[in-house]
Design a protein around this motif. Structure first.
Motif, PDB file in Angstrom:
ATOM      1  N   ALA A  73       0.846  -1.207   0.000  1.00  0.00           N
ATOM      2  CA  ALA A  73       0.000   0.000   0.000  1.00  0.00           C
ATOM      3  C   ALA A  73       0.877   1.251   0.000  1.00  0.00           C
ATOM      4  O   ALA A  73       0.596   2.218  -0.736  1.00  0.00           O
ATOM      5  CB  ALA A  73      -0.939  -0.012   1.199  1.00  0.00           C
ATOM      6  N   LEU A  79      -6.150   1.358  -3.562  1.00  0.00           N
ATOM      7  CA  LEU A  79      -6.487   0.139  -2.827  1.00  0.00           C
ATOM      8  C   LEU A  79      -6.685  -1.046  -3.769  1.00  0.00           C
ATOM      9  O   LEU A  79      -6.328  -2.178  -3.438  1.00  0.00           O
ATOM     10  CB  LEU A  79      -7.746   0.386  -1.992  1.00  0.00           C
ATOM     11  CG  LEU A  79      -7.484   1.291  -0.774  1.00  0.00           C
ATOM     12  CD1 LEU A  79      -8.779   1.908  -0.251  1.00  0.00           C
ATOM     13  CD2 LEU A  79      -6.787   0.502   0.336  1.00  0.00           C
ATOM     14  N   THR A 107     -11.839  -4.293   0.709  1.00  0.00           N
ATOM     15  CA  THR A 107     -10.556  -3.580   0.790  1.00  0.00           C
ATOM     16  C   THR A 107     -10.644  -2.288  -0.027  1.00  0.00           C
ATOM     17  O   THR A 107     -10.190  -1.228   0.425  1.00  0.00           O
ATOM     18  CB  THR A 107      -9.395  -4.474   0.317  1.00  0.00           C
ATOM     19  OG1 THR A 107      -9.430  -5.697   1.051  1.00  0.00           O
ATOM     20  CG2 THR A 107      -8.049  -3.802   0.537  1.00  0.00           C
TER      21      THR A 107
END
Ligand code: HEM
Length: 417
Positions: free
Chosen positions: A116, A142, A245
């Motif tokens: 990330a 993401l 997510t």
């Protein structure tokens, strides 16, 4: 002792009230009726609305409530899909849930955090001084991160459409606009077809990888009888990793909103230890709206506080209202990360992602992952990036599901600090 009737909502059907004010309706009516549980109808079906820590403890007692048949069909067909872990009960649920929890080791979360960070850096380089709508930009970050982490190959020329399809499942699922809702159904079908094909390719060893990687773990998961999941169900479960997510983008927006609206809380982060970042993130999860409620069904007749709960009745647990309950939270409408200093958080107190136990109950499998990604985002938004917040309408649209600032949080002149 004789049971007493559960207080009834005055309106015949609460659907309109819930659509108008999905996050606050239950708590408000419960306060007016002076009861943590009241009875109403939602889309004509008899429904119990429950709020507060005690009601949450009751709701998560799986001897009293089951999940099968709880989720309304429009949400099953868009948000959760059909045949996945959310609708399972008892040993079938615990077995399937284990598959998700095994993906969430500290080591695997560290891997995701590193990926990330890498995607944040790449995005910051792309933004170079432009205006950025953080909601959409976060979805792109993401999506790239979770696909890399979960072992899901996705080409540059398809990633935008795939991101949109996953986003529609949480962003348009609760929409009362029939076109948006229908669009979310099509988007889910497209995404499930894509993921089912991937499952088949993994099983055919066209794509190989370590078993702790989500796509591999799900493709090779066996039910208690030793059978592989049908590809469509495996696709629903892989969707259950990717979609939420990408949905953490909603929380990225709230982090930026909180940093902007609460400069004192922001100032407290300068040079602060990690615990302060954690408290800020917990306060974002408590304070801001995301999912209003979760649904279940009464398993068999029982009595609670003298009220008769009848088998087969649907129940909604008020998540947002419980996070704002003044009996649990001092000044609940104030944004105050410091409230978490030295505070043990009870399993039914802070429940934006469900309450109770992760392994035996339905509490969100991705809670640690969400917190980890939010802490990284907070670091980037508080320290790592330079940006302005141009004039815009930052009021929260509480009638939208999920709620967002009306302007979606636009940042300007974004660059690295
Ligand atoms: C965006 C932040 C998130 C929010 C607000 C959220 C919220 C929730 C809620 C409210 C539930 C239902 C709890 C219940 O039924 O009692 C849930 C369940 C679940 N969530 Fe999340 N979630 C988030 C992120 C994630 C992530 C990142 C993942 C996985 C990578 C995930 C995977 C799941 C799964 C698999 C379930 C079903 C658990 C079960 O039925 O046992 N969620 N989540």
């Amino acid at each position: 002792m004789a049971t007493r009737p559960i207080p009834r909502d005055g309106s015949f059907d609460a659907t309109v009230g819930l659509v108008r004010d999905p996050y606050r309706y239950i708590a408000r009516r419960a306060r007016e009726l002076d009861s943590d549980v009241f009875e109403t109808r939602v889309i004509l079906r008899r429904t119990l609305c429950m709020t507060g820590v005690d009601a949450a403890r009751l709701f998560y007692d799986s001897a009293r409530f089951r999940r099968r048949g709880g989720m309304p069909a429009p949400l099953r067909k868009t948000l959760t899909g059909e045949g996945g872990v959310q609708g399972l009960d008892d040993s079938a649920h615990v077995h399937r849930k284990r598959m998700f929890l095994d993906l969430m080791s500290r080591q695997r979360l560290d891997v995701l955090e590193a990926i990330a960070d890498d995607e944040w850096q790449a995005a910051a380089a792309r933004w170079s001084s432009a205006k950025v709508e953080l909601y959409a930009a976060s979805q792109a970050i993401l999506m790239r991160a979770v696909c890399r982490w979960a072992g899901v190959p996705v080409e540059d020329d398809e990633i935008e459409q795939r991101t949109q399809d996953l986003t529609a499942a949480f962003d348009a699922a609760g929409s009362v606009d029939p076109r948006r809702h229908l669009g979310a159904r099509f988007a889910r079908r497209r995404a499930e077809r894509w993921l089912a094909e991937l499952i088949e390719r993994i099983r055919a060893r066209e794509i190989v990888g370590p078993r702790e990687v989500a796509a591999q773990a799900i493709a090779h998961h066996r039910d208690p009888e030793g059978r592989l999941l049908p590809p469509r169900i495996a696709a629903v479960e892989l969707h259950n990793v990717l979609r939420p997510t990408v949905a953490v983008s909603v929380y990225f927006v709230w982090i930026a909103h909180a940093l902007h609206e609460h400069p004192q809380a922001r100032a407290a982060l300068v040079g602060a230890p990690d615990a302060e970042f954690e408290h800020f993130v917990q306060e974002v999860r408590r304070y801001y709206p995301f999912f209003p409620a979760v649904a279940a069904v009464v398993r068999h007749d029982f009595e609670w506080r003298g009220f008769a709960f009848r088998r087969g009745t649907r129940a909604l647990l008020d998540l947002h209202g419980t996070n704002h309950d003044p009996r649990t939270w001092d000044e609940p409408e104030a944004f105050r990360p410091a409230r978490f200093r030295g505070r043990e958080i009870g399993a039914f107190e802070l429940i934006p992602q469900g309450g109770g136990e992760h392994s035996s109950g339905h509490r969100c499998a991705g809670e640690w992952l969400t917190i980890a990604l939010m802490k990284r985002a907070l670091r980037h938004l508080a320290n790592g990036l330079d940006y302005g917040v141009p004039p815009q309408d930052l009021r929260i649209d509480h009638a939208r599901l999920p709620a967002l600032p009306r302007s979606r949080m636009v940042l300007s002149e974004v660059g690295r600090a």
